[in-house]
Design a protein around this motif. Structure first.
Motif, short mmCIF file in Angstrom:
data_model
loop_
_atom_site.label_atom_id
_atom_site.label_comp_id
_atom_site.label_asym_id
_atom_site.label_seq_id
_atom_site.Cartn_x
_atom_site.Cartn_y
_atom_site.Cartn_z
N SER A 9 8.09 22.57 7.85
CA SER A 9 6.73 23.09 7.79
C SER A 9 5.74 22.02 7.36
CB SER A 9 6.68 24.27 6.82
OG SER A 9 5.38 24.74 6.71
N ALA A 10 6.15 21.14 6.47
CA ALA A 10 5.25 20.11 5.95
C ALA A 10 5.19 18.86 6.82
CB ALA A 10 5.69 19.72 4.54
N THR A 11 6.23 18.63 7.65
CA THR A 11 6.31 17.33 8.34
C THR A 11 6.42 17.42 9.86
OG1 THR A 11 8.72 17.28 8.10
CG2 THR A 11 7.40 16.25 6.34
N THR A 12 6.43 18.61 10.44
CA THR A 12 6.55 18.73 11.89
C THR A 12 5.19 18.95 12.50
OG1 THR A 12 8.77 19.66 11.68
CG2 THR A 12 7.63 20.03 13.77
N GLU A 55 -5.73 18.55 6.92
CA GLU A 55 -4.43 18.18 7.48
C GLU A 55 -3.41 18.18 6.35
OE1 GLU A 55 -1.89 18.19 9.71
OE2 GLU A 55 -3.51 17.51 11.01
N ARG A 56 -2.16 18.41 6.69
CA ARG A 56 -1.09 18.42 5.68
C ARG A 56 -0.91 17.02 5.10
NH1 ARG A 56 2.97 20.89 9.73
NH2 ARG A 56 1.44 19.90 11.06
N PRO A 57 -0.59 16.93 3.78
CA PRO A 57 -0.49 15.63 3.09
C PRO A 57 0.41 14.61 3.79
CG PRO A 57 -0.43 17.40 1.49
CD PRO A 57 -0.39 18.05 2.86
N HIS A 58 1.53 15.04 4.34
CA HIS A 58 2.43 14.13 5.04
C HIS A 58 1.69 13.38 6.15
CE1 HIS A 58 5.98 12.69 7.22
NE2 HIS A 58 5.41 13.17 8.32
N PHE A 59 0.89 14.11 6.91
CA PHE A 59 0.17 13.50 8.03
C PHE A 59 -1.05 12.72 7.57
CE2 PHE A 59 2.57 16.88 10.15
CZ PHE A 59 3.28 16.08 11.04
N VAL A 60 -1.67 13.12 6.46
CA VAL A 60 -2.79 12.35 5.92
C VAL A 60 -2.30 10.94 5.58
CG1 VAL A 60 -4.40 12.09 3.99
CG2 VAL A 60 -4.09 14.33 5.07
N ASP A 61 -1.17 10.85 4.89
CA ASP A 61 -0.61 9.54 4.54
C ASP A 61 -0.27 8.74 5.79
OD1 ASP A 61 -0.82 10.27 1.87
OD2 ASP A 61 1.29 10.86 1.70
N GLN A 62 0.39 9.37 6.73
CA GLN A 62 0.80 8.69 7.96
C GLN A 62 -0.40 8.22 8.77
OE1 GLN A 62 3.43 11.04 10.46
NE2 GLN A 62 2.87 9.86 12.27
N PHE A 63 -1.35 9.10 9.00
CA PHE A 63 -2.51 8.76 9.83
C PHE A 63 -3.43 7.75 9.14
CE2 PHE A 63 -2.23 13.24 11.87
CZ PHE A 63 -1.16 12.83 12.66
N PHE A 67 -4.37 4.81 11.67
CA PHE A 67 -5.66 4.91 12.38
C PHE A 67 -6.81 4.41 11.50
CE2 PHE A 67 -2.88 8.17 14.18
CZ PHE A 67 -2.90 7.77 15.50
N HIS A 68 -7.58 3.51 12.08
CA HIS A 68 -8.73 2.91 11.40
C HIS A 68 -9.70 4.00 10.96
CE1 HIS A 68 -11.82 0.03 10.43
NE2 HIS A 68 -12.67 0.62 11.26
N ARG A 69 -10.08 3.96 9.69
CA ARG A 69 -11.06 4.86 9.07
C ARG A 69 -10.63 6.32 9.02
NH1 ARG A 69 -16.66 4.85 10.84
NH2 ARG A 69 -17.08 5.34 8.69
N TYR A 70 -9.36 6.61 9.24
CA TYR A 70 -8.91 8.00 9.15
C TYR A 70 -9.15 8.54 7.73
CZ TYR A 70 -6.20 12.25 9.13
OH TYR A 70 -5.84 13.56 9.00
N ALA A 71 -8.82 7.76 6.73
CA ALA A 71 -8.95 8.22 5.34
C ALA A 71 -10.41 8.48 4.96
CB ALA A 71 -8.33 7.20 4.39
N HIS A 72 -11.35 7.84 5.66
CA HIS A 72 -12.78 8.03 5.34
C HIS A 72 -13.24 9.46 5.56
CE1 HIS A 72 -13.71 3.47 5.99
NE2 HIS A 72 -12.89 3.70 4.99
N ARG A 73 -12.55 10.19 6.43
CA ARG A 73 -12.95 11.57 6.71
C ARG A 73 -12.73 12.49 5.52
NH1 ARG A 73 -8.75 14.83 8.29
NH2 ARG A 73 -9.91 16.01 9.83
N HIS A 74 -12.04 11.99 4.49
CA HIS A 74 -11.76 12.79 3.29
C HIS A 74 -12.82 12.59 2.20
CE1 HIS A 74 -8.02 14.09 5.00
NE2 HIS A 74 -7.79 12.85 5.35
N ARG A 75 -13.95 12.02 2.58
CA ARG A 75 -15.05 11.84 1.63
C ARG A 75 -15.73 13.15 1.31
NH1 ARG A 75 -18.44 7.67 5.05
NH2 ARG A 75 -17.37 8.80 6.69
N VAL A 76 -15.55 14.14 2.15
CA VAL A 76 -16.18 15.46 1.97
C VAL A 76 -15.10 16.54 2.03
CG1 VAL A 76 -18.38 14.70 2.97
CG2 VAL A 76 -16.65 15.73 4.44
N GLN A 77 -15.47 17.74 1.62
CA GLN A 77 -14.52 18.85 1.67
C GLN A 77 -14.17 19.20 3.11
OE1 GLN A 77 -16.37 22.05 -0.64
NE2 GLN A 77 -14.45 22.20 -1.75
#
Length: 131
Positions: A9-12, A55-63, A67-77
């Motif tokens: 459920s967390a990683t698929t 997105e689920r934490p597993h994929f946040v870490d992976q992406f 992917f360039h600037r993927y983590a930047h999308r987490h600046r807001v709720q």
């Protein structure tokens, strides 16, 4: 939907033709009614109406690594609907494009942009586009 174990459920990554989804689940997904419980998260203040989709934490870490600037999308709720979703980036679509659209939304935020996204969301749901 038939239950999956906690690890799966967390990683698929969910796919459009997931064989675990029954007829009722397919209807709920097609009509986006499966998103209604998220309204509770909005009322509690854990999400906003418009913003990048969570997105689920597993994929946040992976992406974030892939992917360039993927983590930047987490600046807001996270939001129930977002610019990427109403632009056709739902389901199994480019993560890089989603990140680009989400970051564009954040960097160009306005009440007018939120209203346009909400109207486009209703249109997408009403006409079940892209499904």
């Amino acid at each position: 939907m038939k239950p999956a174990n906690e690890k799966d459920s967390a990683t698929t990554w969910n796919i459009a033709n997931d064989n675990r989804v029954g007829p009722v689940g397919k209807f709920l997904r097609r009509t986006s009614l499966d998103e209604l419980p998220q309204l509770w998260n909005i009322l509690r203040g854990d999400m906003t109406l418009v913003g990048p989709r969570p997105e689920r934490p597993h994929f946040v870490d992976q992406f974030s690594q892939e992917f360039h600037r993927y983590a930047h999308r987490h600046r807001v709720q996270s939001g129930l609907t977002g610019f990427a979703q109403v632009s056709g980036l739902r389901g199994n679509t480019s993560i890089a494009d989603r990140a680009r659209f989400d970051n564009y939304y954040i960097e160009h935020w306005s009440l007018w942009l939120d209203l346009k996204i909400i109207v486009r969301t209703f249109t997408e749901v009403l006409f079940a586009r892209g499904r």
